[in-house]
Design a protein around this motif. Sequence first.
Motif, PDB file in Angstrom:
ATOM      1  N   ALA B 240       0.853  -1.199   0.000  1.00  0.00           N
ATOM      2  CA  ALA B 240       0.000   0.000   0.000  1.00  0.00           C
ATOM      3  C   ALA B 240       0.883   1.241   0.000  1.00  0.00           C
ATOM      4  O   ALA B 240       1.825   1.339   0.789  1.00  0.00           O
ATOM      5  CB  ALA B 240      -0.903   0.004   1.219  1.00  0.00           C
ATOM      6  N   LEU B 241       0.571   2.180  -0.911  1.00  0.00           N
ATOM      7  CA  LEU B 241       1.349   3.423  -1.007  1.00  0.00           C
ATOM      8  C   LEU B 241       0.444   4.594  -0.637  1.00  0.00           C
ATOM      9  O   LEU B 241      -0.603   4.779  -1.255  1.00  0.00           O
ATOM     10  CB  LEU B 241       1.873   3.626  -2.440  1.00  0.00           C
ATOM     11  CG  LEU B 241       2.618   2.456  -3.086  1.00  0.00           C
ATOM     12  CD1 LEU B 241       2.891   2.765  -4.560  1.00  0.00           C
ATOM     13  CD2 LEU B 241       3.931   2.216  -2.374  1.00  0.00           C
ATOM     14  N   ALA B 242       0.852   5.371   0.394  1.00  0.00           N
ATOM     15  CA  ALA B 242       0.067   6.554   0.774  1.00  0.00           C
ATOM     16  C   ALA B 242       0.601   7.742  -0.009  1.00  0.00           C
ATOM     17  O   ALA B 242       1.801   7.996  -0.023  1.00  0.00           O
ATOM     18  CB  ALA B 242       0.193   6.798   2.266  1.00  0.00           C
ATOM     19  N   SER B 243      -0.325   8.448  -0.671  1.00  0.00           N
ATOM     20  CA  SER B 243       0.101   9.592  -1.498  1.00  0.00           C
ATOM     21  C   SER B 243      -0.993  10.649  -1.474  1.00  0.00           C
ATOM     22  O   SER B 243      -2.177  10.353  -1.285  1.00  0.00           O
ATOM     23  CB  SER B 243       0.338   9.116  -2.934  1.00  0.00           C
ATOM     24  OG  SER B 243       0.484  10.224  -3.785  1.00  0.00           O
ATOM     25  N   LEU B 249      -1.160   8.530  -9.130  1.00  0.00           N
ATOM     26  CA  LEU B 249      -0.138   7.503  -8.884  1.00  0.00           C
ATOM     27  C   LEU B 249      -0.611   6.146  -9.400  1.00  0.00           C
ATOM     28  O   LEU B 249       0.129   5.415 -10.069  1.00  0.00           O
ATOM     29  CB  LEU B 249       0.170   7.430  -7.374  1.00  0.00           C
ATOM     30  CG  LEU B 249       1.199   6.406  -6.949  1.00  0.00           C
ATOM     31  CD1 LEU B 249       2.575   6.722  -7.536  1.00  0.00           C
ATOM     32  CD2 LEU B 249       1.305   6.361  -5.418  1.00  0.00           C
ATOM     33  N   ALA B 250      -1.911   5.848  -9.123  1.00  0.00           N
ATOM     34  CA  ALA B 250      -2.460   4.570  -9.568  1.00  0.00           C
ATOM     35  C   ALA B 250      -2.431   4.473 -11.088  1.00  0.00           C
ATOM     36  O   ALA B 250      -2.023   3.451 -11.673  1.00  0.00           O
ATOM     37  CB  ALA B 250      -3.889   4.417  -9.049  1.00  0.00           C
ATOM     38  N   VAL B 262      -3.558  -2.872  -9.608  1.00  0.00           N
ATOM     39  CA  VAL B 262      -3.528  -1.581  -8.898  1.00  0.00           C
ATOM     40  C   VAL B 262      -4.950  -1.199  -8.544  1.00  0.00           C
ATOM     41  O   VAL B 262      -5.852  -1.320  -9.372  1.00  0.00           O
ATOM     42  CB  VAL B 262      -2.916  -0.468  -9.792  1.00  0.00           C
ATOM     43  CG1 VAL B 262      -2.944   0.864  -9.056  1.00  0.00           C
ATOM     44  CG2 VAL B 262      -1.502  -0.812 -10.213  1.00  0.00           C
ATOM     45  N   GLN B 263      -5.165  -0.765  -7.296  1.00  0.00           N
ATOM     46  CA  GLN B 263      -6.462  -0.197  -6.945  1.00  0.00           C
ATOM     47  C   GLN B 263      -6.279   0.828  -5.832  1.00  0.00           C
ATOM     48  O   GLN B 263      -5.249   0.846  -5.165  1.00  0.00           O
ATOM     49  CB  GLN B 263      -7.432  -1.305  -6.511  1.00  0.00           C
ATOM     50  CG  GLN B 263      -6.929  -2.139  -5.352  1.00  0.00           C
ATOM     51  CD  GLN B 263      -7.942  -3.199  -4.956  1.00  0.00           C
ATOM     52  OE1 GLN B 263      -9.108  -3.110  -5.272  1.00  0.00           O
ATOM     53  NE2 GLN B 263      -7.488  -4.208  -4.242  1.00  0.00           N
ATOM     54  N   VAL B 264      -7.299   1.695  -5.685  1.00  0.00           N
ATOM     55  CA  VAL B 264      -7.263   2.699  -4.606  1.00  0.00           C
ATOM     56  C   VAL B 264      -8.231   2.217  -3.524  1.00  0.00           C
ATOM     57  O   VAL B 264      -9.398   1.954  -3.810  1.00  0.00           O
ATOM     58  CB  VAL B 264      -7.656   4.090  -5.140  1.00  0.00           C
ATOM     59  CG1 VAL B 264      -7.666   5.102  -3.999  1.00  0.00           C
ATOM     60  CG2 VAL B 264      -6.695   4.528  -6.235  1.00  0.00           C
ATOM     61  N   ASP B 265      -7.730   2.077  -2.285  1.00  0.00           N
ATOM     62  CA  ASP B 265      -8.592   1.530  -1.226  1.00  0.00           C
ATOM     63  C   ASP B 265      -9.395   2.633  -0.531  1.00  0.00           C
ATOM     64  O   ASP B 265      -9.319   3.812  -0.915  1.00  0.00           O
ATOM     65  CB  ASP B 265      -7.766   0.690  -0.235  1.00  0.00           C
ATOM     66  CG  ASP B 265      -6.831   1.528   0.623  1.00  0.00           C
ATOM     67  OD1 ASP B 265      -6.873   2.771   0.525  1.00  0.00           O
ATOM     68  OD2 ASP B 265      -6.056   0.926   1.398  1.00  0.00           O
TER      69      ASP B 265
END
Lengths: 284, 315
Positions: B240-243, B249-250, B262-265
Amino acid sequence: MTPATNAADQSLKDVSPQRSVPAAAWLAWYSLREMIRRRRLVALTLICLLPVLMVLAIRIWFSQAGVTAQMMLASLSHDVFIPFLIPVVALFVGVPAIGEQVDDGTIVFTWTRPVRRRAIYLGRLLAAQAVSALVLSFSLALCFVVMVSQGAGVLTWEFIRLYLQTVLIIILGAFTYAALFAAVGTFFKKPIPPALMYAVGWESLVTNIPARVQELSLRFHLQNLITRPTESPKSLPGLLGALLSTAFHREPVPKAESVAVLVGVMLVAAFLGVWLFRRKEIAK
Amino acid sequence: MKGAGIDSNQARITADRVGKWFGEVIAVNNCTLTVGTGVVGLLGANGAGKSTLFKMLAGLIEPSHGTVRVFGRRLRDDVGWYRRVGFCPESDALPDWMTGREFLELMLRLMGFEKAETNRRVDYWLQRFELEAAANRRLGGYSKGMRQKIKLAQAMAHDPDVIFLDEPLNGMDPVSRKQSIDLVRELGEQGRTVLVSSHILPEVESMTSNIILIDRGRVLAEGAVAEIRDKIPEHPTTVALASSAPRALAGFLIGREHVVGVQVDQENRVVVSTDHAVAFYRALPGWLLDNGLVVDEIVTLDDSLEAVFQYLTER
């Protein structure tokens, strides 16, 4: 790595421990700066203003009651500084001086230096002693200023001598109590309750037992060093003070004996503290 | 490492059947290690006993049984040998009232350096970790990543031969991670001994190929990473990447090499599935720098080390 050094140079590296005196001095200097920034020191300084307020009140309301500055100073040190302020300040500065660093884990940075543990302990202890003595001396200096502001007549040689003598007694008391409480802080996981039990319980109890048992308290020996004026009081507060003094009168011991006991307790406490500290393990 | 052909003359760190109990809890159980020069990764899940082993090796706690030696010495008794040892603790505790510069100064003065040399080293290490701007700020106001850097700096500033780094990359941003990883590799190449702990396999893998796996206080496996990785069941790693710009970014990451999903949680983090975590970790800082993207934090969601443990313990 740092320029102009490489692993090959390291084989020549000195592996002797740091000399204890300069290492302890460095640590004392940094620890002193740390301790004077603590919030609890502000609270302790405020508590130490209590005798200043007392002197002010006596000056305002009992200025004509025959209480001399010398009597006031002797009573302050005998009945306020020695039984209350010195133990309280030394307790809240001395107890956390070493134990707190072990508990919060910051001691790891000094433990991984080529410095003997006794130097680390004594450096921290010296800082705690100096801070306690500074706070108490500051309070006494303010009292002195308020007393002297009564007029030039107060500033006699006897009074100045009594003041300087009191400063020395307070410094000796602060150093002894701080050494004792630092050892308590190193030994116990939760050191404040046993330290309070000693300062409030044991010292009060033993000091008020007649005969030689009272000599088992630091308070007795510090009070024994105070020279109290012998002039007879001419007013009600002065008379009350004299009566109280008679009621709690104890057989004095030679002053040299009291100094020896106080210095002896300080040295034994410091030695014990070093011994405990060398066996300490990091908590975090 | 044990069994790596290191004779007693080359060994810098040795632990012989060392154990540590805290009451009824066994933190370390009968560990035997021999570490020579170079970088060695100590891997284990949280609570595996890595930090306890580190503290014993660094002389901060006494083993309940067995012996530990660094340069053949018990550091607790021969404190002079700390001149050749650096230690970066896992704990976040720092003297918060000090500035970064004061802290490094004190650490070096206690090592015995004179003022001029101390100042030279302080300047060098502040610059090396890009902390010059924060040098005169109190440590209490440092971010987690800056605190890690100053801890690393104090462990290295005196040029030690043996360096213990306990979870050194915790809380660092990707760029600082890469710089620190490069620094650790550089130290190993210089012939120093660096024992570095982590619970993230790809992190350690990017620093060294020699690892020791520890679980529940026992040494479980040791050797080259490739050998141990061969035992990992094939499945992707999730990161998981926090941005602050998660969608950008995704969008950027979709279709990149080694990115299989790739997905945004719900927390607005970009969750990436990769089929080669090490290659992904290696490539990520470059991608971010080249494209002006910022990542504040990286979290490995499924620790692939768990799979190794599972495999090894079931054997």
